[in-house]
Design an enzyme around this catalytic site. Sequence first.
Site, short mmCIF file in Angstrom:
data_model
loop_
_atom_site.label_atom_id
_atom_site.label_comp_id
_atom_site.label_asym_id
_atom_site.label_seq_id
_atom_site.Cartn_x
_atom_site.Cartn_y
_atom_site.Cartn_z
N SER A 73 -61.86 8.71 11.83
CA SER A 73 -63.13 8.67 11.09
C SER A 73 -63.55 10.06 10.60
CB SER A 73 -64.22 8.11 12.01
OG SER A 73 -65.50 8.38 11.49
N TYR B 13 -66.14 9.05 4.54
CA TYR B 13 -67.52 8.83 4.11
C TYR B 13 -67.76 9.86 3.02
CZ TYR B 13 -68.89 5.84 8.09
OH TYR B 13 -69.03 4.82 9.01
N THR C 133 -64.86 4.06 3.02
CA THR C 133 -65.86 3.13 3.55
C THR C 133 -67.07 3.10 2.63
OG1 THR C 133 -65.11 3.48 5.81
CG2 THR C 133 -67.33 2.58 5.54
N LYS D 159 -62.93 -0.06 2.23
CA LYS D 159 -63.37 -0.76 3.44
C LYS D 159 -64.84 -1.16 3.33
CE LYS D 159 -63.64 0.09 8.49
NZ LYS D 159 -65.02 0.36 8.85
N HIS E 222 -68.39 -3.83 8.86
CA HIS E 222 -68.62 -2.70 9.77
C HIS E 222 -68.88 -3.23 11.20
CE1 HIS E 222 -69.28 1.72 9.00
NE2 HIS E 222 -69.60 1.67 10.28
N ARG F 96 -72.52 -4.00 12.11
CA ARG F 96 -73.40 -2.88 12.46
C ARG F 96 -74.27 -2.44 11.29
NH1 ARG F 96 -71.40 -0.31 16.94
NH2 ARG F 96 -71.86 1.84 16.35
#
Length: 388
Positions: free
Chosen positions: A109, A131, A157, A253, A277, A280
């Site tokens: 991540s 991100y 994402t 994603k 996610h 979430r």
Amino acid sequence: MKAAEAVNIEDLRRMARRRLPKPVFDFVDGGGQDERTLAANCADFGSVRFMPRQLVDVSNRRMNVRVLGQDLALPIILAPTGLTGLFGPGGEIAAARAAAAVGAGYCLSTVGTTSIESLADAAKGFWFQLYVQRDRGVTRELVQRAAAVGCPVLVFTTDTVVAGNRERDVRNNFSLPMRPSLHNVLQFASRPRWLWRIATGPRIAFANLVDSRKGHSGFVSIAQHTAQQFDPSISWKDVDWLKTIWPGRIAIKGILNPDDARRAVDHGADAVIVSNHGGRQLDDVPSTISALPRIVDAVGGRMEVLLDGGIRRGSDIVKALALGAKACLIGRAFLFGLAAGGEAGVARALRIFIDEIDRVQALLGCPSIGDIDRSFVADGPPTWPANR
Ligand SMILES: Cc1cc2nc3c(=O)[nH]c(=O)nc-3n(C[C@H](O)[C@H](O)[C@H](O)COP(=O)(O)O)c2cc1C
């Protein structure tokens, strides 16, 4: 009970609950708002029924797959998870090692606690999840760093333009650094082993961002960080831009809408990851297994489709593959293993999945996972995922 004795993922979850302070366990286990999507992600796998074939020679079974140009020994990639070092010893490095040991994939991540370069020293072939940051210079640097260490896949994402409304975290005052209140001091004090590990181990920080020249702090609250750095203006133009700066494959994603999957094809993405996610972010979106069939139909073989969300059993993975996914990502299942026993705990989680997939393949009459298709699941009522 030791992680090695866990019979299933739920056992690892119970161990994780005993080992982690409540605010930390809740951060992993919880979801957005009323947690309806979180629950549906798991429950909807139960409404998919297998349709086994008999008298098929299943003495020689294979579960290897080729995903985005990479050969995996099993159809599993450990999903990108932020703050992994908080949950169990070794964090991302332990998880990536356990994955490599059995030939599963691993995705780091952007907000992991291990830097791209440190992970590259310990593991090869991992994917990098991006991100997009407000500062496109910082974003470009992240992408270049991942390319420099040879990451084959960039996972973009798209569902985290603002932080989800995770009420467990709000109630627990979960933030970094932990803001002590009498209540959570007691919660942390009741987990002395965890406290000792965190106090004496490497500093928990957003390792990929902390050293960047723009001076992002590793010690801001998660919600604050998301608000400050994640860019709510991201659009399909960013996919086009990423394609110009990223030499490898790109997976998007967070896709749930078949129209978005078609757009991903039009913008030259190599894959979509059907994901909410892990329940979430936005609550009350469809479970991923129920969204999958229409997305598979929409892309019509023009790109690969992966799925995550709610996977707690090998049979869940087999169902997703039967409905058209190439492979699955697992999030909480491996984090529970990590919390229960570090690298050995992640290894146990993966072993549980391998054994379960293998048994399902045998009982289903599907010796090669590459041959699975919708004929291995039963037709159901109109509300059943494949028909929605
Ligand atoms: C603690 C935690 C942290 C996560 N952090 C990230 C992240 O940094 N980036 C990301 O794209 N997804 C993140 N996710 C979502 C996972 O990649 C994945 O989509 C989700 O966990 C799948 O659902 P599952 O946990 O039910 O398997 C996170 C999930 C959890 C549980």
